[in-house]
Design a protein around this motif. Structure first.
Motif, PDB file in Angstrom:
ATOM      1  N   GLN A  28       0.835  -1.203   0.000  1.00 49.83           N
ATOM      2  CA  GLN A  28       0.000   0.000   0.000  1.00 49.83           C
ATOM      3  C   GLN A  28       0.877   1.264   0.000  1.00 49.83           C
ATOM      4  O   GLN A  28       0.657   2.178  -0.782  1.00 49.83           O
ATOM      5  N   GLU A  29       1.895   1.264   0.857  1.00 52.67           N
ATOM      6  CA  GLU A  29       2.779   2.443   0.943  1.00 52.67           C
ATOM      7  C   GLU A  29       3.572   2.633  -0.353  1.00 52.67           C
ATOM      8  O   GLU A  29       3.784   3.759  -0.794  1.00 52.67           O
ATOM      9  N   TRP A  31       2.598   1.715  -3.308  1.00 53.63           N
ATOM     10  CA  TRP A  31       1.644   2.226  -4.305  1.00 53.63           C
ATOM     11  C   TRP A  31       1.423   3.732  -4.108  1.00 53.63           C
ATOM     12  O   TRP A  31       1.406   4.495  -5.075  1.00 53.63           O
ATOM     13  N   GLU A  32       1.293   4.147  -2.841  1.00 55.98           N
ATOM     14  CA  GLU A  32       1.099   5.581  -2.561  1.00 55.98           C
ATOM     15  C   GLU A  32       2.306   6.400  -3.011  1.00 55.98           C
ATOM     16  O   GLU A  32       2.176   7.496  -3.535  1.00 55.98           O
ATOM     17  N   LYS A  35       2.156   6.772  -6.704  1.00 55.23           N
ATOM     18  CA  LYS A  35       1.083   7.707  -7.058  1.00 55.23           C
ATOM     19  C   LYS A  35       1.566   9.149  -6.859  1.00 55.23           C
ATOM     20  O   LYS A  35       1.349  10.014  -7.706  1.00 55.23           O
ATOM     21  N   THR A  36       2.251   9.393  -5.738  1.00 55.15           N
ATOM     22  CA  THR A  36       2.778  10.738  -5.478  1.00 55.15           C
ATOM     23  C   THR A  36       3.856  11.106  -6.497  1.00 55.15           C
ATOM     24  O   THR A  36       3.913  12.230  -6.974  1.00 55.15           O
ATOM     25  N   ASP A  41       0.799  15.018  -4.560  1.00 57.02           N
ATOM     26  CA  ASP A  41      -0.143  14.760  -3.460  1.00 57.02           C
ATOM     27  C   ASP A  41      -1.557  15.141  -3.899  1.00 57.02           C
ATOM     28  O   ASP A  41      -1.744  15.830  -4.878  1.00 57.02           O
ATOM     29  N   ASP A  43      -5.944  14.112  -4.440  1.00 53.76           N
ATOM     30  CA  ASP A  43      -6.757  13.040  -5.017  1.00 53.76           C
ATOM     31  C   ASP A  43      -6.888  13.127  -6.533  1.00 53.76           C
ATOM     32  O   ASP A  43      -7.424  12.241  -7.168  1.00 53.76           O
ATOM     33  N   LYS A  63      -7.157  -0.955  -6.968  1.00 56.69           N
ATOM     34  CA  LYS A  63      -6.220   0.186  -7.045  1.00 56.69           C
ATOM     35  C   LYS A  63      -6.200   0.750  -8.473  1.00 56.69           C
ATOM     36  O   LYS A  63      -5.154   0.985  -9.078  1.00 56.69           O
TER      37      LYS A  63
END
Ligand code: ZN
Length: 367
Positions: A28-29, A31-32, A35-36, A41, A43, A63
């Motif tokens: 999860q981290e 993936w975040e 994404k960033t 940052d 949505d 995801k």
């Protein structure tokens, strides 16, 4: 002790992103983080199909997002539409792979790394190669200014010795074969065998142009490099490229290779030569050592890391060394983030998409 690439890389400031910072991330981290790195940052993300930036419908179990644009409706993930689309590796491993790529000084051997990493040789090779391809496609083509050191070097297409040693040529040939120069720049006369003539066709030439800022303090080295892959080292092949990639008011420094001799006459760019049979730096400071040291790093990787490079991808390997040279004053984190930024500006890989299914680049990037 090993000689560091730069003194800066020994400092604490340089080590601001370590192997452990990536290894301890959960999926999860990881993936975040991706994404960033791709969208920053917040949505809002950008649909790779219609380029609309919005809070697209998020499907948390997969995801993935579905595009809000009614006429598009594209479904995409954090790697869709980038060189890493259709990735099979978990997100953490993908970050780790890029981390290992950026943290090496003379690159990493896929042969050695795949077992440590727990993936096949092909997976490691084509993922590293995708990063190299991105670095090649996003290399800054702005003409170089100030002092520009230029040199050419021969890579790939290495011959091998014949099984039988002939008496007649044993002295000349064997002496030449022991000579380092002959291993690096092989000669048709010493390798006349048919298989060696075939191998020599794979030889590629790296034309290296390294920019030195004349006002920078001594020892800072070059601050930007352009390296191009060539088939032939001649004035006809080299001069048009120098014209394109070096500013008219620059000062070019080369060795006394014959291909460089008509440089001033043909292009009108100031040109000084250093005679390498006598000296490496002339008494008034003429040298092309920044291009020479760049080539030396690539050469050590060719023999010491890769055990040979495939000529089809030679331009990509060269681009990686350009990046290594130009990013030598970045911290680990800056390197990591800028490489990902460059990856995310590119679309699906031309050379390595479906590589595992046997698809190969139908052409070669060569001048
Ligand atoms: Zn869309």
């Amino acid at each position: 002790m090993a000689r560091p690439f730069t003194r800066y890389q020994q400092t604490k400031a340089y080590r601001n992103l370590t192997f452990f910072d990536i290894a301890r991330l959960s999926e999860q981290e990881a993936w975040e983080m991706l994404k960033t790195l791709r969208w920053g940052d917040g949505d809002e993300v950008e649909c790779p199909e219609c380029k609309m930036q919005d809070k697209h419908y998020f499907i948390s179990t997969r995801k993935q997002w579905t595009c809000r644009n009614k006429t598009c409706g594209h479904r995409f993930s954090v790697t869709s539409g980038t060189p890493f689309s259709n990735r099979k590796l978990p997100f953490m491993k993908l970050l780790m792979l890029v981390y290992f790529f950026i943290s090496s000084t003379q690159d990493r051997s896929s042969n050695e790394f795949h077992a440590q990493f727990g993936a096949t040789l092909k997976t490691i090779f084509h993922n590293f190669a995708k990063v190299r391809e991105v670095l090649f496609e996003t290399m800054d083509p702005t003409p170089l200014k100030g002092i520009v050191h230029i040199d050419c070097a021969h890579f790939c297409g290495k011959p091998r010795r014949a099984n039988q040693r002939k008496k007649t040529d044993s002295v000349v040939v064997n002496n030449k074969l022991r000579n380092r120069k002959d291993a690096i720049v092989p000669d048709k006369s010493t390798h006349p065998e048919s298989w060696n003539l075939e191998k020599l066709k794979n030889r590629r030439i790296a034309l290296t142009m390294s920019q030195v800022d004349p006002s920078a303090p001594k020892g800072k080295g070059s601050n930007r490099t352009i390296t191009l892959a060539l088939k032939v080292e001649s004035a006809a092949s080299i001069l048009p490229l120098i014209k394109k990639y070096v500013a008219k008011d620059a000062l070019i420094m080369t060795d006394s290779g014959s291909a460089f001799k008509p440089l001033y006459r043909e292009l009108g760019i100031a040109h000084e030569m250093v005679n390498h049979s006598e000296e490496y730096v002339s008494f008034d400071g003429i040298n092309n050592n920044m291009a020479e040291s760049f080539i030396s790093r690539m050469r050590r990787a060719e023999f010491g890391t890769y055990n040979g490079m495939r000529h089809q991808y030679f331009a990509f390997f060269a681009a990686e060394f350009v990046w290594k040279n130009d990013s030598k004053r970045m911290t680990m984190r800056e390197k990591f983030e800028t490489v990902f930024k460059r990856i995310f500006t590119r679309e699906t890989s031309k050379a390595f998409c479906n590589y595992n299914h046997g698809r190969r680049l139908p052409f070669e990037y060569i001048h």
